[in-house]
Design a protein around this motif. Structure first.
Motif, PDB file in Angstrom:
ATOM      1  N   TYR A 183       0.856  -1.187   0.000  1.00 44.56           N
ATOM      2  CA  TYR A 183       0.000   0.000   0.000  1.00 44.56           C
ATOM      3  C   TYR A 183       0.893   1.239   0.000  1.00 44.56           C
ATOM      4  O   TYR A 183       1.682   1.444   0.926  1.00 44.56           O
ATOM      5  CB  TYR A 183      -0.925  -0.042   1.232  1.00 44.56           C
ATOM      6  N   ILE A 184       0.770   2.028  -1.053  1.00 42.87           N
ATOM      7  CA  ILE A 184       1.670   3.179  -1.219  1.00 42.87           C
ATOM      8  C   ILE A 184       0.929   4.450  -0.807  1.00 42.87           C
ATOM      9  O   ILE A 184      -0.133   4.760  -1.346  1.00 42.87           O
ATOM     10  CB  ILE A 184       2.142   3.292  -2.687  1.00 42.87           C
ATOM     11  N   HIS A 185       1.517   5.174   0.149  1.00 39.00           N
ATOM     12  CA  HIS A 185       0.859   6.387   0.674  1.00 39.00           C
ATOM     13  C   HIS A 185       1.484   7.620   0.022  1.00 39.00           C
ATOM     14  O   HIS A 185       2.670   7.876   0.216  1.00 39.00           O
ATOM     15  CB  HIS A 185       1.044   6.501   2.191  1.00 39.00           C
ATOM     16  N   TYR A 186       0.671   8.356  -0.701  1.00 40.60           N
ATOM     17  CA  TYR A 186       1.166   9.531  -1.411  1.00 40.60           C
ATOM     18  C   TYR A 186       0.623  10.812  -0.777  1.00 40.60           C
ATOM     19  O   TYR A 186      -0.393  10.795  -0.085  1.00 40.60           O
ATOM     20  CB  TYR A 186       0.663   9.545  -2.860  1.00 40.60           C
ATOM     21  N   PHE A 187       1.301  11.916  -1.129  1.00 43.28           N
ATOM     22  CA  PHE A 187       0.735  13.242  -0.820  1.00 43.28           C
ATOM     23  C   PHE A 187       1.012  14.148  -2.010  1.00 43.28           C
ATOM     24  O   PHE A 187       2.154  14.282  -2.445  1.00 43.28           O
ATOM     25  CB  PHE A 187       1.364  13.841   0.453  1.00 43.28           C
ATOM     26  N   TYR A 188      -0.075  14.751  -2.517  1.00 42.04           N
ATOM     27  CA  TYR A 188       0.110  15.694  -3.623  1.00 42.04           C
ATOM     28  C   TYR A 188      -0.304  17.089  -3.166  1.00 42.04           C
ATOM     29  O   TYR A 188      -1.405  17.283  -2.640  1.00 42.04           O
ATOM     30  CB  TYR A 188      -0.718  15.291  -4.848  1.00 42.04           C
ATOM     31  N   PHE A 270      -3.411  10.276  -0.438  1.00 43.09           N
ATOM     32  CA  PHE A 270      -4.153   9.189  -1.077  1.00 43.09           C
ATOM     33  C   PHE A 270      -3.286   7.944  -1.092  1.00 43.09           C
ATOM     34  O   PHE A 270      -2.091   7.998  -0.768  1.00 43.09           O
ATOM     35  CB  PHE A 270      -4.641   9.579  -2.480  1.00 43.09           C
ATOM     36  N   CYS A 271      -3.894   6.826  -1.444  1.00 45.32           N
ATOM     37  CA  CYS A 271      -3.157   5.563  -1.382  1.00 45.32           C
ATOM     38  C   CYS A 271      -3.530   4.659  -2.539  1.00 45.32           C
ATOM     39  O   CYS A 271      -4.714   4.510  -2.854  1.00 45.32           O
ATOM     40  CB  CYS A 271      -3.495   4.880  -0.051  1.00 45.32           C
TER      41      CYS A 271
END
Ligand code: ATP
Length: 337
Positions: A183-188, A270-271
Motif C-alpha cells: 500500500y503506497i501512501h502519497y501526498f500531492y 491518497f493511497c
C-alpha cells in the motif's frame, strides 16, 4: 487571518491521533469529535485542545453549526465514509479538506476503474460472467470493509461451492494476483504541484498471511480457506528500482483526476493499494482518496518522509503543513470544500 484562528478537527477513530498530533505540531488548535465511550482514552493525549461529544458518529450534522462558529477545518479519514456515507460527506457545510468531487469517482467501482484505466494503471482483470473466468479468482462482496466477506476460488468447482454460501448478492469476480500486497501512501500538493511518497505499508491479514506457517502436508484435509481480514499493518520499503514506477503511477492518477474531474482533481493524501506480482508488476486493486490507516505506523515519519523533510513528518502533519502554507499564501480555497 492567522493559522491559530483555525481549529483542525476530526472524528475519534481511524487516524485521528496522527492527524491531531500533526496539527498541534504545526501550531493549530485541535478538536476531537468523540463518542462517550471513547473519550477517556483520547483524553490521555496532550495534543487535543478541545472535545465535542456526539452519542454516535452519524449524529455529526447536529454539531455542524458549532463547528462552523469555531472556524473548524475538518480532516476526513476512512471512518467518514464508513459512518456518514458519501451523501452526508457531500452535504457537509463545515470546511472540509479535500475535493468532494473525488468522492463520486471513488465510491462507484466502475467509475474508479474508468479513472485508473485512464491513468494507465494496471488492474487485475475483472470477469463479467462465470464462463469467461480464468482461475484463480478472488470474489469480493460490495461494501466489505477490511477484506471481510471475500473468498478465493482456484477453479470453477471451487467457485460454485463457495458462491452458494456467500451472503451478499452484489460482488465482483477478480483475477487473483499472486504476490505481495503493498500500500503506497502519497501526498500531492496543489500549492507546490509536487507529489511525494510519504510511506509504504503491507497489511497483515488473517488467515492468508499465516498459511505459510503450516506446511502444505499439515494443511491437507483441513479444508482451510484463505481469508483476507486485516488485523494490522507493517512498514515496508520498496526496492529502490521499483520506487520510480510507484511514483509515476501516483503522478498519472493525479493528472487523470485533473482531466476527468473539475480541474482541481485529487490532492492531499491518497493511497494506491497494490499487489506486486512475480514479474514485479504493480496491480492496483483500489484507490483510497484520503489518509489511510497504514500511515499510523509513521507518526514519527518514514524512511521516505525523512529524505524529504529532515524532520519527523507523518501524513497527518503533512496535511496540517499544507493548510498552514495555504493560510500563509491566502490560498485556502484551493484545498478546502
Ligand atoms: P479496505 O477498504 O480496508 O482497503 P477492502 O475491503 O476494500 O479493504 P481490498 O483492499 O479490496 O479490501 O482487499 C483486501 C485484501 O484482499 C487485500 O489486502 C489482498 O490481500 C486481497 N486481495 C484483494 N484483491 C486481490 C486480488 N485481485 N488478488 C490478490 N489478492 C487480492
Amino acid at each position: 487571518m492567522k493559522k491559530t484562528q483555525y481549529t483542525i478537527a476530526t472524528l475519534s477513530s481511524h487516524s485521528a491521533l496522527q492527524i491531531l498530533k500533526g496539527a498541534k505540531d504545526e501550531g493549530f488548535n485541535t478538536l476531537l469529535i468523540v463518542t462517550p465511550e471513547r473519550e477517556a482514552f483520547y483524553r490521555t493525549f496532550p495534543f487535543i485542545d478541545e472535545f465535542m461529544t456526539v452519542s454516535k458518529f452519524s449524529d455529526f450534522p447536529s454539531i455542524e453549526k458549532q463547528l462552523i462558529e469555531k472556524n473548524v477545518i475538518l480532516i476526513p479519514h476512512g471512518s467518514f465514509v464508513a459512518y456518514l456515507g458519501t451523501q452526508k460527506n457531500k452535504t457537509m457545510k463545515v470546511s472540509y479538506y479535500g475535493n468532494k468531487k473525488v468522492l463520486d469517482w471513488e465510491e462507484d467501482r466502475l467509475k474508479q476503474r474508468e479513472w485508473l484505466e485512464h491513468a494507465n494503471i494496471l488492474m487485475p482483470q475483472q470477469f463479467k460472467d462465470v464462463d469467461s473466468i480464468n482461475y484463480p479468482v478472488i470474489v469480493k462482496s460490495y461494501g466489505a470493509a477490511g477484506g471481510s466477506g471475500y473468498f478465493y476460488a482456484k477453479n470453477k468447482r471451487d467457485y460454485n461451492s463457495k458462491i452458494s454460501q456467500m451472503g451478499s448478492k452484489q460482488f465482483v469476480i477478480q483475477e487473483y494476483v499472486i504476490g505481495v500486497p503493498l500500500y503506497i501512501h502519497y501526498f500531492y500538493s496543489p500549492l507546490t504541484k509536487k507529489l511525494e511518497i510519504m510511506s509504504i505499508d503491507r497489511r497483515y491479514e488473517t488467515n492468508v498471511d499465516s498459511l505459510g506457517r503450516i506446511p502444505l502436508a499439515g494443511q491437507e484435509g483441513l479444508e482451510i480457506n484463505p481469508s483476507y481480514v486485516v488485523v494490522g499493518n507493517s512498514p515496508l520499503v520498496l526496492r529502490e528500482a521499483m520506487l520510480v514506477e510507484a511514483y509515476n503511477m501516483g503522478l498519472r492518477v493525479i493528472e487523470s483526476s485533473q482531466k476527468l474531474m473539475d480541474g482541481r482533481g485529487l490532492f492531499g493524501a491518497f493511497c494506491l493499494e497494490t499487489v506486486i506480482s512475480e514479474k514485479q508488476k504493480f496491480y492496483t486493486i483500489e484507490i483510497s482518496c484520503r489518509i489511510v490507516a497504514g500511515t499510523n505506523l509513521f507518526t514519527h515519519g518514514s524512511a521516505y518522509s525523512w529524505l524529504y523533510y529532515n524532520e519527523p513528518m507523518s501524513t497527518g502533519r503533512r496535511i496540517a503543513r499544507e493548510i498552514k502554507h495555504a493560510v500563509e499564501q491566502k490560498k485556502l480555497k484551493m484545498i478546502l470544500d
